[in-house]
Design an enzyme around this catalytic site. Structure first.
Site, mmCIF file in Angstrom:
data_model
loop_
_atom_site.group_PDB
_atom_site.id
_atom_site.type_symbol
_atom_site.label_atom_id
_atom_site.label_comp_id
_atom_site.label_asym_id
_atom_site.label_seq_id
_atom_site.Cartn_x
_atom_site.Cartn_y
_atom_site.Cartn_z
ATOM 1 N N LYS A 1 0.844 -1.193 0.000
ATOM 2 C CA LYS A 1 0.000 0.000 0.000
ATOM 3 C C LYS A 1 0.881 1.246 0.000
ATOM 4 O O LYS A 1 1.881 1.305 0.704
ATOM 5 C CB LYS A 1 -0.900 0.007 1.234
ATOM 6 C CG LYS A 1 -1.719 1.274 1.407
ATOM 7 C CD LYS A 1 -2.740 1.138 2.511
ATOM 8 C CE LYS A 1 -2.151 1.467 3.847
ATOM 9 N NZ LYS A 1 -3.194 1.677 4.888
ATOM 10 N N THR B 1 -6.822 0.006 -11.920
ATOM 11 C CA THR B 1 -6.090 0.150 -13.174
ATOM 12 C C THR B 1 -4.783 -0.619 -12.994
ATOM 13 O O THR B 1 -4.724 -1.539 -12.189
ATOM 14 C CB THR B 1 -5.892 1.645 -13.546
ATOM 15 O OG1 THR B 1 -5.334 1.732 -14.856
ATOM 16 C CG2 THR B 1 -5.042 2.393 -12.561
ATOM 17 N N TYR B 2 -3.743 -0.246 -13.715
ATOM 18 C CA TYR B 2 -2.452 -0.906 -13.565
ATOM 19 C C TYR B 2 -1.361 0.146 -13.419
ATOM 20 O O TYR B 2 -1.517 1.293 -13.825
ATOM 21 C CB TYR B 2 -2.159 -1.846 -14.739
ATOM 22 C CG TYR B 2 -2.136 -1.165 -16.091
ATOM 23 C CD1 TYR B 2 -0.937 -0.746 -16.663
ATOM 24 C CD2 TYR B 2 -3.312 -0.916 -16.785
ATOM 25 C CE1 TYR B 2 -0.907 -0.105 -17.902
ATOM 26 C CE2 TYR B 2 -3.294 -0.289 -18.025
ATOM 27 C CZ TYR B 2 -2.095 0.111 -18.566
ATOM 28 O OH TYR B 2 -2.073 0.750 -19.782
ATOM 29 N N SER C 1 -4.011 3.862 -17.135
ATOM 30 C CA SER C 1 -3.026 3.409 -16.154
ATOM 31 C C SER C 1 -2.825 4.462 -15.089
ATOM 32 O O SER C 1 -3.447 5.517 -15.090
ATOM 33 C CB SER C 1 -1.683 3.077 -16.793
ATOM 34 O OG SER C 1 -1.110 4.253 -17.330
#
Length: 115
Positions: A5, A53-54, A21
């Site tokens: 995180k 998203t990535y 992204s």
């Protein structure tokens, strides 16, 4: 299980005309052990939006947190985000696993690490 995180990162850029992204300063990616192209879950502290998203690499040391494509509709410049990744673990792994938690300052620079 929560794997990593980045806590309370500030959005520095929103670009609707990018294919999609989230650009993240490479220093933060490395500190959190988030991999390029890994799926990330984002939680907007300011408006409550939750989206995924990535991750793509942002410029090292820049403090970049850029939302691109559809994700740019989920936050505004200056909004605070929690960026998380999750992973599957069996009972043995999860019993001793400690996620990496990256804390940032107001400029998205590494301020602390809990691992």
């Amino acid at each position: 299980m929560l794997r990593a995180k980045i806590h309370r990162a500030t959005v520095t850029q929103c670009d609707l005309n990018y294919e999609g992204s989230c650009g993240i300063d490479v220093n933060l990616l490395e500190a959190a052990d988030i991999r390029v192209n890994e799926k990330i879950e984002l939680y907007n502290i300011n408006n409550g939006a939750r989206f995924s998203t990535y991750a793509i690499p942002g410029k090292r040391g820049s403090g970049e947190i850029s939302l691109n494509g559809a994700a740019a509709r989920c936050a505004q410049l200056g909004d605070l985000l929690i960026i998380c990744t999750y992973g599957s673990m069996d009972d043995t792994e999860s019993a001793s696993y400690v996620p990496k938690i990256v804390f940032v300052d107001d400029n998205n620079q590494l301020a602390g690490l809990k691992a």
